[in-house]
Motif scaffolding. Structure first.
Motif, PDB file in Angstrom:
ATOM      1  N   UNK A  16       0.830  -1.205   0.000  1.00 42.78           N
ATOM      2  CA  UNK A  16       0.000   0.000   0.000  1.00 42.78           C
ATOM      3  C   UNK A  16       0.867   1.259   0.000  1.00 42.78           C
ATOM      4  N   UNK A  17       1.913   1.252   0.811  1.00 39.71           N
ATOM      5  CA  UNK A  17       2.831   2.399   0.832  1.00 39.71           C
ATOM      6  C   UNK A  17       3.495   2.558  -0.532  1.00 39.71           C
ATOM      7  N   UNK A  18       3.965   1.452  -1.107  1.00 43.83           N
ATOM      8  CA  UNK A  18       4.648   1.536  -2.399  1.00 43.83           C
ATOM      9  C   UNK A  18       3.698   1.964  -3.517  1.00 43.83           C
ATOM     10  N   UNK A  19       2.479   1.499  -3.483  1.00 43.03           N
ATOM     11  CA  UNK A  19       1.510   1.917  -4.498  1.00 43.03           C
ATOM     12  C   UNK A  19       1.176   3.397  -4.363  1.00 43.03           C
ATOM     13  N   UNK A  20       1.133   3.897  -3.137  1.00 35.92           N
ATOM     14  CA  UNK A  20       0.813   5.310  -2.916  1.00 35.92           C
ATOM     15  C   UNK A  20       2.003   6.230  -3.125  1.00 35.92           C
ATOM     16  N   UNK A  21       3.186   5.789  -2.708  1.00 34.70           N
ATOM     17  CA  UNK A  21       4.380   6.633  -2.740  1.00 34.70           C
ATOM     18  C   UNK A  21       5.253   6.389  -3.965  1.00 34.70           C
ATOM     19  N   UNK A  22       5.132   5.213  -4.577  1.00 33.93           N
ATOM     20  CA  UNK A  22       6.047   4.821  -5.638  1.00 33.93           C
ATOM     21  C   UNK A  22       7.303   4.231  -5.030  1.00 33.93           C
ATOM     22  N   UNK A  23       8.308   4.009  -5.853  1.00 36.25           N
ATOM     23  CA  UNK A  23       9.558   3.434  -5.356  1.00 36.25           C
ATOM     24  C   UNK A  23      10.108   4.285  -4.220  1.00 36.25           C
ATOM     25  N   UNK A  24      10.565   3.613  -3.172  1.00 35.52           N
ATOM     26  CA  UNK A  24      11.158   4.344  -2.052  1.00 35.52           C
ATOM     27  C   UNK A  24      12.163   3.477  -1.320  1.00 35.52           C
ATOM     28  N   UNK A  25      12.974   4.122  -0.507  1.00 32.87           N
ATOM     29  CA  UNK A  25      13.960   3.403   0.306  1.00 32.87           C
ATOM     30  C   UNK A  25      13.242   2.630   1.405  1.00 32.87           C
ATOM     31  N   UNK A  26      13.840   1.513   1.790  1.00 32.71           N
ATOM     32  CA  UNK A  26      13.290   0.740   2.905  1.00 32.71           C
ATOM     33  C   UNK A  26      13.263   1.591   4.172  1.00 32.71           C
ATOM     34  N   UNK A  27      14.251   2.473   4.327  1.00 33.97           N
ATOM     35  CA  UNK A  27      14.272   3.341   5.513  1.00 33.97           C
ATOM     36  C   UNK A  27      13.068   4.280   5.524  1.00 33.97           C
ATOM     37  N   UNK A  28      12.595   4.694   4.346  1.00 40.75           N
ATOM     38  CA  UNK A  28      11.385   5.517   4.282  1.00 40.75           C
ATOM     39  C   UNK A  28      10.144   4.691   4.621  1.00 40.75           C
ATOM     40  N   UNK A  29      10.144   3.426   4.185  1.00 36.77           N
ATOM     41  CA  UNK A  29       9.049   2.530   4.568  1.00 36.77           C
ATOM     42  C   UNK A  29       8.962   2.425   6.089  1.00 36.77           C
ATOM     43  N   UNK A  30      10.129   2.322   6.722  1.00 38.34           N
ATOM     44  CA  UNK A  30      10.176   2.217   8.186  1.00 38.34           C
ATOM     45  C   UNK A  30       9.486   3.423   8.819  1.00 38.34           C
ATOM     46  N   UNK A  31       9.817   4.623   8.359  1.00 36.60           N
ATOM     47  CA  UNK A  31       9.239   5.843   8.929  1.00 36.60           C
ATOM     48  C   UNK A  31       7.727   5.893   8.720  1.00 36.60           C
ATOM     49  N   UNK A  32       7.303   5.592   7.500  1.00 38.86           N
ATOM     50  CA  UNK A  32       5.875   5.654   7.175  1.00 38.86           C
ATOM     51  C   UNK A  32       5.086   4.619   7.975  1.00 38.86           C
ATOM     52  N   UNK A  33       5.599   3.382   7.994  1.00 37.69           N
ATOM     53  CA  UNK A  33       4.862   2.311   8.672  1.00 37.69           C
ATOM     54  C   UNK A  33       4.952   2.392  10.191  1.00 37.69           C
ATOM     55  N   UNK A  34       5.979   3.037  10.707  1.00 34.05           N
ATOM     56  CA  UNK A  34       6.037   3.261  12.160  1.00 34.05           C
ATOM     57  C   UNK A  34       4.861   4.143  12.576  1.00 34.05           C
ATOM     58  N   UNK A  35       4.581   5.171  11.788  1.00 33.22           N
ATOM     59  CA  UNK A  35       3.451   6.060  12.088  1.00 33.22           C
ATOM     60  C   UNK A  35       2.119   5.360  11.856  1.00 33.22           C
ATOM     61  N   UNK A  36       2.040   4.619  10.760  1.00 31.07           N
ATOM     62  CA  UNK A  36       0.778   4.002  10.354  1.00 31.07           C
ATOM     63  C   UNK A  36       0.413   2.774  11.187  1.00 31.07           C
ATOM     64  N   UNK A  37       1.417   1.956  11.529  1.00 27.66           N
ATOM     65  CA  UNK A  37       1.130   0.672  12.180  1.00 27.66           C
ATOM     66  C   UNK A  37       1.815   0.482  13.528  1.00 27.66           C
ATOM     67  N   UNK A  38       2.833   1.297  13.801  1.00 25.60           N
ATOM     68  CA  UNK A  38       3.601   1.118  15.020  1.00 25.60           C
ATOM     69  C   UNK A  38       4.734   0.108  14.884  1.00 25.60           C
ATOM     70  N   UNK A  39       4.964  -0.383  13.670  1.00 25.91           N
ATOM     71  CA  UNK A  39       6.027  -1.361  13.453  1.00 25.91           C
ATOM     72  C   UNK A  39       7.384  -0.732  13.709  1.00 25.91           C
TER      73      UNK A  39
END
Length: 108
Positions: A16-39
């Motif tokens: 979902x993050x990749x579909x919304x944001x497009x290609x991104x660094x795994x470190x950016x996934x960490x930041x986004x999903x920490x806010x969204x899911x608490x992971x």
């Protein structure tokens, strides 16, 4: 890419993050999903690597960039086909009647 790739709910969060944001660094996934899911970082990286192993995500180096290899519509179609077979034995009339009923219930 396997058009029949099955994704868990957690893997769908990554996609979902990749579909919304497009290609991104795994470190950016960490930041986004920490806010969204608490992971935490380890959870996000583990699930991202599972997506890579399934062919849903391409890992690009350097920097562990994540590129989606399947589209949202491909996953939606596969999930709908599975749901139709699993719960409605392929009966589209029953499936559509249920979808209309659920939709009307939400409008109330």
């Amino acid at each position: 890419m396997d058009s029949e790739v099955r994704l868990s709910d957690s893997e769908l969060q990554i996609m979902d993050v990749l579909w919304n944001e497009g290609e991104c660094k795994a470190s950016d996934l960490v930041k986004i999903l920490a806010k969204k899911t608490g992971w935490n970082r380890n959870t996000t990286y583990t699930i991202a690597k599972k997506c890579v192993a399934k062919g849903a995500v391409k890992r690009i180096e350097p920097g562990f960039h994540c590129h989606p290899m399947i589209t949202r519509s491909q996953v939606q179609r596969l999930e709908m086909e599975d749901l139709l077979e699993k719960l409605f034995q392929g009966n589209t009339d029953q499936f559509l009647a249920c979808a209309v009923e659920v939709t009307r219930g939400k409008e109330s």
